[in-house]
Design a protein around this motif. Structure first.
Motif, mmCIF file in Angstrom:
data_model
loop_
_atom_site.group_PDB
_atom_site.id
_atom_site.type_symbol
_atom_site.label_atom_id
_atom_site.label_comp_id
_atom_site.label_asym_id
_atom_site.label_seq_id
_atom_site.Cartn_x
_atom_site.Cartn_y
_atom_site.Cartn_z
ATOM 1 N N SER A 125 0.855 -1.231 0.237
ATOM 2 C CA SER A 125 -0.388 0.063 -0.100
ATOM 3 C C SER A 125 0.727 1.307 -0.291
ATOM 4 O O SER A 125 2.307 1.244 0.617
ATOM 5 C CB SER A 125 -0.634 0.266 1.157
ATOM 6 N N VAL A 126 0.296 2.211 -0.603
ATOM 7 C CA VAL A 126 1.168 3.901 -0.121
ATOM 8 C C VAL A 126 1.174 4.185 0.553
ATOM 9 O O VAL A 126 1.755 5.620 1.156
ATOM 10 C CB VAL A 126 0.469 4.523 -1.991
ATOM 11 N N SER A 127 0.272 4.321 1.598
ATOM 12 C CA SER A 127 0.073 5.142 2.811
ATOM 13 C C SER A 127 -0.186 4.583 3.727
ATOM 14 O O SER A 127 -0.814 3.158 3.411
ATOM 15 C CB SER A 127 -0.669 6.093 2.563
ATOM 16 N N GLU A 128 -0.647 5.090 5.080
ATOM 17 C CA GLU A 128 -0.091 3.767 6.659
ATOM 18 C C GLU A 128 -2.476 4.234 6.363
ATOM 19 O O GLU A 128 -3.164 3.234 7.037
ATOM 20 C CB GLU A 128 -0.308 4.823 7.277
ATOM 21 N N ALA A 129 -3.030 5.646 5.932
ATOM 22 C CA ALA A 129 -4.143 5.390 5.695
ATOM 23 C C ALA A 129 -4.942 4.804 5.108
ATOM 24 O O ALA A 129 -5.705 4.387 5.333
ATOM 25 C CB ALA A 129 -4.630 7.271 5.283
#
Length: 417
Positions: free
Chosen positions: A203-207
């Motif tokens: 995934s590209v981000s924690e969110a």
């Protein structure tokens, strides 16, 4: 890069991008890349599948893929890249790709079928980016009586690139003024239905990792951008002026086109009224009809440029007025890393997840006056501009260290589940 880079263990039109059939592996290597050391039995062999050759200037998640592919080659892996829809609609395939990478010809599902027919076990790692490519790969392997894990010797990595269902939901809600939780949940479940077939989902981000986890995807690693920063060589406030927008404007309906339409219609007239001689430079692939629509006083639409560095060095403020998107915005990371603060929408600020004032000011696009005021303030206030720039460069140094990025990739590709 820190824990946000690795935690745990766009937009091209397929119909417009058909290309010649996939050649055999030897012909492909001789035609497109260096074959030196490719047959070394000790080199990890990676098959990377994405929409098109990942050039930095094409946007739509491809800049991040560019970092990944080049880092894999830098690690000494033998990388074969299969562009599903288009090898390179913009020219030289190797203008920003390591020449050791073998770039195959694009031929959609038929091309991947020929890769499968060459035999399972040829590759150690399978890396597939974007849900529609993941679906195609899983389907073609199943038709051949294989699973993704049965196709390679070691690791299967699915790169979600972005939660596209979320972007589409936001865009539809803006258009129709209506959206339901049930519709969003159904779309995300459909998008993630094959992710369990991978050893790791990137995934590209924690969110977005948290969102995927909420839908049962429990094998997620976060891998962001790799960028360097060097404020010693960057021009200061007094040596700069004007605004800069960077992003692909290659098709109507893209987030970049929507955002620039909004900016020029709603906020830009207010900026020009406050700072009459100020200019906005727009760079990125652009359709002629879109270029013509954006022609107005103070606007310079340059299209694709080979080296945007001098434009970043002259601009005082970058603008990212994105109203709907998913993933993380490369344009924000690049601008901050080049020492140019931005004004962004609240959506992009939430995607990035940095503290307020870290390289940018965030404003709600629904308040055009407030957005324009922020642009003017950041352009004219040297103290604010300097504070934002310094905080942004420090954040880039923490989150986007190329050395840590390569280490994260090595763990993804070499550590067995």
């Amino acid at each position: 890069m820190n824990a946000k880079m690795l935690k745990g263990d766009g937009e091209d039109d397929p119909a417009a991008m058909r290309a010649p059939a996939l050649p055999g592996p030897e012909a492909a290597a001789l035609a497109t890349g260096s074959t030196a050391g490719r047959d070394d039995p000790w080199r990890l062999r990676v098959l990377y599948v994405d929409d098109s050759v990942p050039h930095i200037d094409r946007g739509s998640g491809l800049p991040r893929a560019n970092f990944i592919v080049n880092a894999l080659a830098d690690l000494g892996y033998a990388v074969t890249f299969y562009p599903v829809f288009a090898r390179d609609p913009g020219g030289d395939s190797y203008r920003d790709i390591d020449r050791s990478v073998e770039i195959l010809q694009a031929d959609e599902a038929e091309g991947f079928r020929r890769i499968v027919a060459e035999g399972a076990g040829r590759f150690d790692v399978l890396w597939v980016s974007r849900p529609h490519n993941i679906a195609m790969v899983c389907r073609e392997l199943a038709n051949a009586g294989l699973t993704p894990r049965g196709f390679v010797r070691s690791r299967v990595i699915f790169d979600s690139e972005a939660v596209f269902a979320l972007r589409d939901f936001i865009a539809a809600s803006m258009t129709n003024r209506f959206g339901t939780d049930a519709a969003l949940r159904t779309a995300i479940l459909q998008e993630t239905r094959l992710f369990a077939q991978a050893d790791r989902v990137v995934s590209v981000s924690e969110a977005e990792a948290r969102l995927l986890a909420a839908f049962g995807v429990d094998n997620v690693s976060v891998l962001g951008f790799a960028l360097g920063s060097n404020d010693d060589a960057l021009p200061g406030f007094a040596a700069r002026s004007g605004f800069l927008f960077i992003g692909s404007l290659a098709r109507e309906g893209q987030p970049n086109v929507d955002s620039l339409d909004w900016l020029l219609d709603e906020a830009w007239p207010r900026v020009r009224e406050a700072i009459p001689d100020v200019t906005l430079t727009v760079i990125g692939e652009v359709l002629p009809e879109i270029r013509d629509r954006f022609a107005r006083p103070g606007i310079s639409v340059l299209g694709r440029v080979a080296d945007p560095g001098p434009l970043f060095a002259r601009a005082r403020v970058c603008i990212a007025p994105t109203r709907f998107a998913a993933g993380i915005p490369h344009k924000v990371y690049e601008s901050v890393s080049r020492g140019v603060p931005l004004v962004v929408t609240a959506l992009l600020a939430e995607q990035i997840g940095w503290p307020a004032g870290t390289g940018y000011l965030a404003r709600d696009w629904r308040d055009a006056t407030g957005f324009a005021d922020a642009l003017c303030r950041l352009h004219d206030d040297q103290v604010l501009w300097t504070r934002l720039r310094e905080a942004g460069l420090a954040q880039i140094a923490r989150d986007c260290d190329p050395v840590l990025h390569r280490a994260a990739l090595r763990r993804l590709c070499e550590v067995r589940p």
